[in-house]
Design an enzyme around this catalytic site. Structure first.
Site, short mmCIF file in Angstrom:
data_model
loop_
_atom_site.label_atom_id
_atom_site.label_comp_id
_atom_site.label_asym_id
_atom_site.label_seq_id
_atom_site.Cartn_x
_atom_site.Cartn_y
_atom_site.Cartn_z
N GLU A 247 0.80 -1.21 0.00
CA GLU A 247 0.00 0.00 0.00
C GLU A 247 0.84 1.27 0.00
O GLU A 247 0.30 2.37 0.06
CB GLU A 247 -0.93 0.01 1.23
N VAL A 327 -11.32 3.11 -8.53
CA VAL A 327 -10.05 2.43 -8.34
C VAL A 327 -9.46 2.13 -9.70
O VAL A 327 -9.84 1.16 -10.36
CB VAL A 327 -10.22 1.13 -7.53
N HIS A 374 -15.47 -3.35 -2.61
CA HIS A 374 -14.77 -2.17 -2.10
C HIS A 374 -15.63 -1.44 -1.06
O HIS A 374 -15.98 -0.26 -1.24
CB HIS A 374 -14.42 -1.23 -3.26
N ASP A 378 -10.99 3.27 2.56
CA ASP A 378 -9.59 2.87 2.47
C ASP A 378 -9.42 1.59 3.28
O ASP A 378 -10.24 1.25 4.11
CB ASP A 378 -8.69 3.98 3.02
N THR A 383 -7.77 -5.48 4.40
CA THR A 383 -8.86 -6.26 4.99
C THR A 383 -9.12 -7.53 4.19
O THR A 383 -9.32 -8.60 4.77
CB THR A 383 -10.14 -5.40 5.07
N TYR A 410 0.13 -8.82 -8.79
CA TYR A 410 -1.05 -8.89 -7.92
C TYR A 410 -2.19 -8.04 -8.48
O TYR A 410 -3.32 -8.51 -8.67
CB TYR A 410 -0.62 -8.42 -6.53
#
Length: 463
Positions: A247, A327, A374, A378, A383, A410
């Site tokens: 991240e 996103v 989503h 954030d 998660t 990924y």
């Protein structure tokens, strides 16, 4: 009084009506009981699969994060190179992984920037070099063509044929054929190629899961006989390091360990970076509490997110988003849809259909489905990865980590899943599972979280 025939008929009919009424009442009561019983069973039904004893739950230490070590905790220094990470990656990447190819890492899912003529000329040149046997040059040109025209079905199909014929990389070729058909569903050559490769890839994926299960069974036996304390020490910090690193967190392994064990700030690092690490550690502790719990519900998911983001954004942590988000090239559902979508997600997560899958596939799909919704402003990725690892731990597999260096792969497989093909993402998670199994199986010696081992700074030593 004389009873007439009509009186007897009326009497019998009344009796019959009473009997019928009683029977109907009994039937209604039985139906109500059955409906109630069915509702209770459906609501509280235990998982249909029997989880293995979660033997790897101790990979997440309890309480304060401090291990007994045979090397001292030193003050944090600035290193030009993260030796721990470098050595780990060299070990993990040295292991052959079924169906994996790095040849697709360069492909960007951005809009094509090349002109039609440039794409055509590049493709023709690549085919010419391929026919003349100059495969290295051909590969470079196919790579370039796919980079400048990632949505061109002819480029994707021809590139797939090259990988399949010259590199025997059927898995990557199949992914390219699928992408070609995504942009051009009637592409004849891609249809023919995909029909041929689909069954082969399915067989390879099956063998991949078999390989994972064999190594996992072997590791369980080894865990009973050998001490894995040194590897556990490394893996715990490396897991946090990579999870926040994907991240954008810039702390090194040494710095985050210093933060977690001393509680002191690391000079030069932002408050947000400190809080991301502290939050993830709390979330991992919470995951350990959930391992032996059968049901994963909304409250549990919100609890994970509350810990992940609690130090970073206390107001938005543990609650669904109340605004729309975007996103990259993916547009998640409108925020008004999130509560109902999450109800459906939880229903699937605890369903017999989901829990009858291979645990690695189940975990990967649980990750993808959540990040696709989503539900939060954030912290969705962290998660989702924690829920993925919760499922793996519950099923008797070690938690996996996605390395920072695998970030592009990924996200690329997640984008492919958004296009309709979730198999590459499931395959990617399976390969990450193999990585962590290899780390535990082959690595027990010469480990130092500082990268200052007296034995040549080697993270994992192969027997």
């Amino acid at each position: 009084m004389i009873k007439t025939k009509n009186t007897y008929v009326t009497y019998e009919m009344n009796i019959l009506l009473i009997v019928i009424s009683v029977l109907l009442s009994v039937i209604c009561v039985l139906l109500a009981l059955l409906q109630h019983y069915y509702f209770i069973i459906k609501l509280y039904k235990k998982p249909s699969i029997k989880y293995d004893i979660p033997v790897f739950e101790d990979l997440i230490p309890s309480g304060k994060t401090k291990f007994d070590r045979d090397f001292p905790l030193q003050a944090v220094k600035d290193y030009d190179e993260d030796l721990v990470l470098y050595d780990l990656n060299s070990v993990l990447n040295s292991q052959p992984q079924l169906g994996q190819s790095d040849s697709l890492d360069f492909i960007k899912i951005d809009k094509a920037t090349g002109t039609d003529s440039e794409v055509y000329n590049t493709l023709q040149a690549a085919i010419t070099f391929k026919l003349s046997g100059k495969n290295h040059k051909a590969l470079k040109l196919f790579e370039h063509a796919a980079a400048i025209a990632p949505e061109n079905p002819d480029v994707l199909n021809k590139y797939g044929e090259f990988l399949e014929q010259q590199h025997q990389d059927v898995v990557s070729a199949d992914e390219l054929y699928f992408k070609a058909l995504t942009y051009s569903p009637d592409h004849k050559a891609a249809l023919i190629n995909r029909e041929r490769t689909a069954q082969v890839v399915e067989s390879l994926d099956y063998n991949l899961f078999k390989s994972i299960d064999a190594k996992n069974d072997y590791l369980k036996k080894r865990m009973k006989l050998d001490s894995f304390e040194a590897v556990k020490k490394q893996a715990y910090y490396l897991h946090i390091y990579h999870t926040v690193g994907i991240e954008g967190n810039t702390m090194t392994v040494e710095q985050l360990r210093y933060l977690l064990e001393t509680g002191q700030v690391v000079s030069g690092k932002s408050l947000v970076e400190h809080n991301e690490i502290l939050g993830l550690e709390k979330a991992m502790q919470y995951i350990k509490l959930l391992v032996r719990q059968d049901y994963i519900g909304i409250n549990e998911i919100l609890g994970i997110h509350r810990r992940v983001m609690g130090h970073v954004d206390p107001i938005a942590s543990g609650v669904f988003r109340n605004e729309n988000v975007f996103v990259s090239s993916h547009s998640p559902p409108f925020y008004e849809e999130v509560p109902s979508l999450m109800d459906s997600y939880v229903e699937w997560l605890n369903s017999e259909e989901a829990q009858s899958m291979h645990p690695v596939r189940y975990a990967a799909l649980a990750h993808y489905k959540l990040v696709d919704i989503h539900p939060f402003i954030d912290g969705n990725g962290r998660t989702s990865r924690l829920i993925m690892n919760l499922i793996l731990l519950k099923a008797g597999y070690p938690p996996v980590m996605v390395l920072k260096e695998q970030r592009e792969k990924y996200y690329d497989t997640l984008k492919t899943a958004n296009m309709g093909d979730v198999r590459p993402f499931v395959r990617f998670v399976a390969q990450c599972t193999l990585q962590i199994l290899n780390m535990y199986i082959y690595g027990t010696r010469f480990l130092s979280i500082e990268g200052e081992s007296q034995e040549g700074k080697q993270l994992v030593n192969y027997e």
